[in-house]
Design a protein around this motif. Sequence first.
Motif, PDB file in Angstrom:
ATOM      1  N   PRO A 154     -34.598 -62.447 -41.854  1.00  0.00           N
ATOM      2  CA  PRO A 154     -33.092 -62.585 -41.374  1.00  0.00           C
ATOM      3  C   PRO A 154     -31.751 -63.862 -41.181  1.00  0.00           C
ATOM      4  CG  PRO A 154     -34.815 -62.525 -40.328  1.00  0.00           C
ATOM      5  CD  PRO A 154     -35.555 -63.027 -40.983  1.00  0.00           C
ATOM      6  N   ARG A 155     -32.600 -64.743 -41.827  1.00  0.00           N
ATOM      7  CA  ARG A 155     -31.752 -66.279 -41.296  1.00  0.00           C
ATOM      8  C   ARG A 155     -31.107 -66.008 -43.490  1.00  0.00           C
ATOM      9  NH1 ARG A 155     -34.252 -71.395 -38.296  1.00  0.00           N
ATOM     10  NH2 ARG A 155     -33.794 -70.620 -36.414  1.00  0.00           N
ATOM     11  N   VAL A 156     -31.349 -65.395 -43.600  1.00  0.00           N
ATOM     12  CA  VAL A 156     -30.192 -65.638 -44.748  1.00  0.00           C
ATOM     13  C   VAL A 156     -29.283 -64.422 -44.769  1.00  0.00           C
ATOM     14  CG1 VAL A 156     -30.421 -64.548 -47.694  1.00  0.00           C
ATOM     15  CG2 VAL A 156     -32.443 -66.123 -47.320  1.00  0.00           C
ATOM     16  N   HIS A 157     -29.734 -63.434 -43.850  1.00  0.00           N
ATOM     17  CA  HIS A 157     -28.430 -61.907 -43.702  1.00  0.00           C
ATOM     18  C   HIS A 157     -27.727 -63.233 -42.723  1.00  0.00           C
ATOM     19  CE1 HIS A 157     -29.529 -58.613 -45.878  1.00  0.00           C
ATOM     20  NE2 HIS A 157     -31.223 -59.694 -45.496  1.00  0.00           N
ATOM     21  N   ARG A 158     -28.174 -64.324 -41.851  1.00  0.00           N
ATOM     22  CA  ARG A 158     -26.956 -64.692 -40.967  1.00  0.00           C
ATOM     23  C   ARG A 158     -27.343 -66.291 -41.387  1.00  0.00           C
ATOM     24  NH1 ARG A 158     -28.591 -63.630 -34.946  1.00  0.00           N
ATOM     25  NH2 ARG A 158     -26.655 -64.917 -34.725  1.00  0.00           N
ATOM     26  N   PRO A 159     -26.993 -66.855 -42.139  1.00  0.00           N
ATOM     27  CA  PRO A 159     -27.732 -68.176 -42.314  1.00  0.00           C
ATOM     28  C   PRO A 159     -26.841 -69.451 -41.256  1.00  0.00           C
ATOM     29  CG  PRO A 159     -25.543 -67.683 -44.320  1.00  0.00           C
ATOM     30  CD  PRO A 159     -25.971 -66.548 -43.267  1.00  0.00           C
ATOM     31  N   ALA A 160     -27.525 -70.961 -41.199  1.00  0.00           N
ATOM     32  CA  ALA A 160     -27.022 -71.627 -41.380  1.00  0.00           C
ATOM     33  C   ALA A 160     -26.630 -71.589 -39.590  1.00  0.00           C
ATOM     34  CB  ALA A 160     -25.676 -71.731 -41.664  1.00  0.00           C
ATOM     35  N   VAL A 161     -26.972 -71.000 -38.604  1.00  0.00           N
ATOM     36  CA  VAL A 161     -26.956 -70.888 -37.086  1.00  0.00           C
ATOM     37  C   VAL A 161     -28.418 -70.650 -36.520  1.00  0.00           C
ATOM     38  CG1 VAL A 161     -24.709 -70.244 -37.322  1.00  0.00           C
ATOM     39  CG2 VAL A 161     -26.625 -68.205 -37.297  1.00  0.00           C
ATOM     40  N   GLY A 162     -29.457 -71.024 -37.428  1.00  0.00           N
ATOM     41  CA  GLY A 162     -30.888 -71.026 -36.551  1.00  0.00           C
ATOM     42  C   GLY A 162     -30.554 -69.366 -35.926  1.00  0.00           C
ATOM     43  N   ALA A 163     -30.690 -68.346 -36.577  1.00  0.00           N
ATOM     44  CA  ALA A 163     -30.757 -66.889 -35.991  1.00  0.00           C
ATOM     45  C   ALA A 163     -32.198 -66.469 -35.564  1.00  0.00           C
ATOM     46  CB  ALA A 163     -30.137 -66.121 -37.327  1.00  0.00           C
ATOM     47  N   GLU A 164     -32.125 -66.007 -34.550  1.00  0.00           N
ATOM     48  CA  GLU A 164     -33.655 -65.255 -34.155  1.00  0.00           C
ATOM     49  C   GLU A 164     -35.007 -67.084 -34.475  1.00  0.00           C
ATOM     50  OE1 GLU A 164     -34.921 -61.677 -36.201  1.00  0.00           O
ATOM     51  OE2 GLU A 164     -33.438 -61.379 -36.598  1.00  0.00           O
ATOM     52  N   ALA A 165     -34.355 -67.695 -33.996  1.00  0.00           N
ATOM     53  CA  ALA A 165     -35.393 -68.323 -32.782  1.00  0.00           C
ATOM     54  C   ALA A 165     -36.284 -68.213 -32.093  1.00  0.00           C
ATOM     55  CB  ALA A 165     -34.379 -70.002 -32.823  1.00  0.00           C
TER      56      ALA A 165
END
Length: 295
Positions: free
Chosen positions: A119-130
């Motif tokens: 998930p964080r490769v698709h939405r990087p650098a924002v702490g996705a799905e924390a």
Amino acid sequence: MTIRHDRIAINPLQWIATDDGWIDPALAPALPERLKAIHEAGIAAVHADVPAEMSAAEYGRLLGEHGLAPAPGYISGPLPEDESSLRELLDKTDRVSTQMAELGLSTVFVATGMNKQAPRVHRPAVGAEATPERLERVREVFARMGATTRANGVTAAFHPHIGTWAETEEETRFILDGVDADVLSFGPDIGHLGWAGADVIGLIRDYADRVAALHIKDFHADIAERGRAEGWTYQQTVLAGLWAEPGHASVDIPATLAALPAAFDGWLVIEVDRGAQATPEESVRLCGEWAKRQH
């Protein structure tokens, strides 16, 4: 700040950058060819990565034959979901940290892994799905990795990385604050933390007594900001020209290094995931020029 020349190394990712913004170790030329180019660039050491077909002693001798020393390597793997996968990661941690010790190294970088489907490769650098529950598990995994390397006489340097479950400043502080300093040190990547919008200098200053080694990366802040704002993937951001050789983009590397304690004697490992230059050899040469200016 002046850094000892023999404490500046490179992890030459330039040779394994793919056309889709990822890395593929199979693209690398023969190891002696890479080592020759690194030595000719004036870099004194290389990120330790013992090939499967070699012992640590054989690998160390090969480096020496090319006028290079080993520098801290890297341990990562998928975040374990059960005891079996945790054991697999800890076995790897034990094996690689044993290799580091055999090479005379007292530090190894530790990170959680990433893959193209994450998930964080698709939405990087924002702490996705924390989630708090996952972050607590990540912290516990790093504590277990640190205890494993410590048993081999090697310090685990926690390494936040874009695309993994430990990428933001908040997550970095949570993990460092929750694991004893004698179990887990800090090995920041100034490019990855900067891409995530972290106060990199503040982090290094706040945890200065725990910084054992750094990855030196330069990046274009405007590209990182646009990628975060527009929801680009990891690979889209990389292909937009995010990375650059040290001293050629946005990072104030001298100010970053100045946040280290005056007595710092750890490693700087240069990484350029995808060079801005036409060839990997030219990118490595520019990295060597930066290294020479540090002493």
